[in-house]
Write a protein that holds these residues in place. Structure first.
Motif, PDB file in Angstrom:
ATOM      1  N   ARG A 182       0.630  -1.123  -0.086  1.00 59.61           N
ATOM      2  CA  ARG A 182      -0.033  -0.003  -0.083  1.00 59.61           C
ATOM      3  C   ARG A 182       0.821   1.091  -0.038  1.00 59.61           C
ATOM      4  O   ARG A 182       0.492   2.187  -0.527  1.00 59.61           O
ATOM      5  CB  ARG A 182      -0.846  -0.007   1.161  1.00 59.61           C
ATOM      6  CG  ARG A 182      -2.025  -1.012   1.252  1.00 59.61           C
ATOM      7  CD  ARG A 182      -3.065  -0.795   2.188  1.00 59.61           C
ATOM      8  NE  ARG A 182      -2.743  -0.720   3.558  1.00 59.61           N
ATOM      9  CZ  ARG A 182      -2.536  -1.864   4.116  1.00 59.61           C
ATOM     10  NH1 ARG A 182      -3.073  -3.185   3.739  1.00 59.61           N
ATOM     11  NH2 ARG A 182      -2.145  -1.947   5.484  1.00 59.61           N
ATOM     12  N   GLU A 186       0.872   4.223  -2.642  1.00 59.55           N
ATOM     13  CA  GLU A 186       0.755   5.701  -2.265  1.00 59.55           C
ATOM     14  C   GLU A 186       1.906   6.442  -2.775  1.00 59.55           C
ATOM     15  O   GLU A 186       1.498   7.742  -3.354  1.00 59.55           O
ATOM     16  CB  GLU A 186       0.772   5.853  -0.933  1.00 59.55           C
ATOM     17  CG  GLU A 186       0.338   7.159  -0.216  1.00 59.55           C
ATOM     18  CD  GLU A 186      -1.085   7.823  -0.622  1.00 59.55           C
ATOM     19  OE1 GLU A 186      -1.314   8.943  -0.615  1.00 59.55           O
ATOM     20  OE2 GLU A 186      -2.059   6.752  -1.027  1.00 59.55           O
ATOM     21  N   ARG A 189       1.516   7.164  -6.574  1.00 58.59           N
ATOM     22  CA  ARG A 189       0.421   8.174  -6.771  1.00 58.59           C
ATOM     23  C   ARG A 189       1.010   9.603  -6.434  1.00 58.59           C
ATOM     24  O   ARG A 189       0.700  10.416  -7.231  1.00 58.59           O
ATOM     25  CB  ARG A 189      -0.759   7.827  -5.806  1.00 58.59           C
ATOM     26  CG  ARG A 189      -1.935   8.671  -6.197  1.00 58.59           C
ATOM     27  CD  ARG A 189      -3.115   8.397  -5.192  1.00 58.59           C
ATOM     28  NE  ARG A 189      -2.884   8.579  -3.971  1.00 58.59           N
ATOM     29  CZ  ARG A 189      -2.873   9.811  -3.372  1.00 58.59           C
ATOM     30  NH1 ARG A 189      -3.050  10.990  -3.977  1.00 58.59           N
ATOM     31  NH2 ARG A 189      -2.433  10.073  -1.904  1.00 58.59           N
ATOM     32  N   ARG A 190       1.732   9.712  -5.265  1.00 64.35           N
ATOM     33  CA  ARG A 190       1.944  11.180  -5.024  1.00 64.35           C
ATOM     34  C   ARG A 190       3.269  11.625  -6.354  1.00 64.35           C
ATOM     35  O   ARG A 190       3.116  12.680  -6.370  1.00 64.35           O
ATOM     36  CB  ARG A 190       2.893  10.988  -3.750  1.00 64.35           C
ATOM     37  CG  ARG A 190       1.908  11.167  -2.596  1.00 64.35           C
ATOM     38  CD  ARG A 190       2.570  11.703  -1.106  1.00 64.35           C
ATOM     39  NE  ARG A 190       3.944  11.063  -0.904  1.00 64.35           N
ATOM     40  CZ  ARG A 190       4.021   9.839  -0.178  1.00 64.35           C
ATOM     41  NH1 ARG A 190       2.971   9.173   0.304  1.00 64.35           N
ATOM     42  NH2 ARG A 190       5.479   9.396   0.079  1.00 64.35           N
TER      43      ARG A 190
END
Length: 450
Positions: A182, A186, A189-190
């Protein structure tokens, strides 16, 4: 990414005369290394290797270091223990403050039978329930774990509960690996969001950077100072947002922080370089060809016209402890130029000099630079005239001394310099034998007429 280069290894091998083939110890800490490679080919005799505080994500390319006894990879981004089976002599392994969550990967160290010390403190696996018992029971050869000695009773107890502890560790590992998956999503995505944001900023800048009219250009020039202030405020806000934003401590966030700091440093360097380029060049010679007097380093100086030796001497008060390599002297027929740390000192000379015969020296006591420049026009100085009264007295004194000594003083003349006739052998053709200082000469024979 930054990897291990031969130049870096040679610079770090100064204690071994920069020879790397026979190197036994090397320290490559705090070098921002992101990939570990080449060391197993270049330094086969390595016994001690320091790689702490870098950005290494994986242990690799060290398996051929058969003589390696101590490996320190603390404060890196390592998530798994692997590729150390070939290090047959490994005695100490430091993995402090990494991101090892897969604790079962320590089973690969069973082959390292000489391993006595292991450091895993500061890793996620060190927070697992039963962490110490599992390591002690898995690695029988260990003597110390996280600087604490392993006692015989502790090992016996750990081996008794090994199946149960191993099952607990496996469960915690699975939970940690799901969490890491996860975190990676994340982080990706950032990163994508940041890329999109940068692209938007670039597009907006390109839209505004259209050709301006002269009036608009003048307006922009007036507002340059205001724009710089706004940029500084924006940068400060960006820094504050970046450092205040809460993020999980992961290999990705650590790498992101490093990249952000590196980007800011490069931006500052670019601004500094652009300011250096924007500096107007010093005008040393006008468009008409007139040489100017310039003293940018603001040094005291003195210019002396040495008529006796037909030369001009410049004494420049250079800083005493300044390295001579930072001084550059250029003598021209009509002027002299000295660059002190790149800053020009230029002086127009009162008279034309010979550049080829000029010399520059530094005083060992004061550090001053003394430039001696011979004049181009050679002047023959006349001898000073002696007054008649003094000359008469000198002649009288010489005559008296001649009479007293009874010897003749002859004037020796160098025929190569003067073309005067030889007067030393001219004598009167008279019978003066036996008189005065010429009595030693043979008697002149005269014919008597009958």
């Amino acid at each position: 990414f930054v990897s291990v280069t031969e130049d870096l290894v040679r610079r770090r091998a100064e204690h071994n005369n920069c020879e790397i083939f026979s190197l036994e110890e090397i320290s490559l800490h705090q070098q921002e290394i992101e990939k570990l490679e080449h060391l197993d080919k270049w330094c086969r005799d390595l016994k001690i290797l320091y790689l702490q505080n870098n950005l290494i994500p994986k242990i690799e390319n060290v398996g051929k270091l058969k003589k390696l006894e101590y490996l320190n990879v603390a404060l890196n981004n390592i998530e798994r223990i692997e590729n150390l089976e070939g290090c047959e002599e490994l005695k100490k392994l430091d993995l402090t403050a990494n991101f090892i969550g897969e604790l079962s990967s320590i089973e690969s160290l069973k082959c390292n039978i000489h391993l006595k010390e292991l450091f895993l403190v500061g890793n996620p696996c060190a927070a697992f329930e039963g962490y110490r018992q599992f390591v002690v029971a898995t690695l029988h050869q260990l003597k110390y774990l996280d600087s604490k000695e392993i006692e015989r009773s502790e090992r016996i107890k750990a081996l008794q509960n090994y199946p149960e502890v191993k099952w607990k560790i496996r469960e915690q590992e699975q939970a940690y690996l799901l969490k890491r998956a996860r975190e990676k999503e994340e982080a990706q995505r950032r990163m994508q969001e940041k890329k999109d944001e940068k692209q938007k900023q670039m597009d907006s800048k390109l839209g505004f950077d259209s050709p301006d009219s002269p009036q608009e250009k003048a307006t922009h020039a007036e507002g340059d100072g205001e724009q710089e202030r706004c940029k500084t405020i924006e940068n400060d806000d960006e820094d504050r947002k970046f450092w205040e934003k809460p993020t999980p401590y992961t290999p990705e966030s650590r790498l992101e922080t490093h990249r952000y700091i590196e980007e800011k440093r490069r931006a500052k360097d670019n601004i500094r370089e652009s300011k250096k380029r924007e500096k107007t060049a010093w005008i040393l010679v006008t468009a008409e060809g007139k040489v100017l007097n310039v003293n940018v380093p603001k040094l005291h100086f003195s210019l002396e016209d040495d008529e006796e030796n037909n030369q001009i001497i410049l004494d420049l008060a250079v800083y005493r402890h300044l390295d001579t390599s930072l001084i550059d002297v250029d003598v021209q027929p009509t002027y002299v130029r000295v660059l002190v740390k790149g800053k020009p000192f230029q002086l127009v000379l009162p008279e034309e000099v010979k550049p080829d015969s000029s010399c520059a020296k530094r005083s060992q006591t004061t550090g001053h630079l003394v430039v001696t420049m011979p004049k181009a026009k050679e002047i023959i100085l006349a001898k000073q005239k002696v007054p008649a009264s003094i000359k008469q007295s000198i002649c009288n004194t010489q005559q008296k001394t001649t009479r007293r000594s009874g010897q003749v003083e002859k004037l020796e003349v160098d025929p190569s310099k003067y073309s005067f006739p030889d007067v030393t052998k001219i004598i009167q053709e008279k019978e003066r034998t036996g008189q005065g200082p010429i009595k030693l000469q043979p008697q002149k024979v005269t014919d008597v007429k009958k």
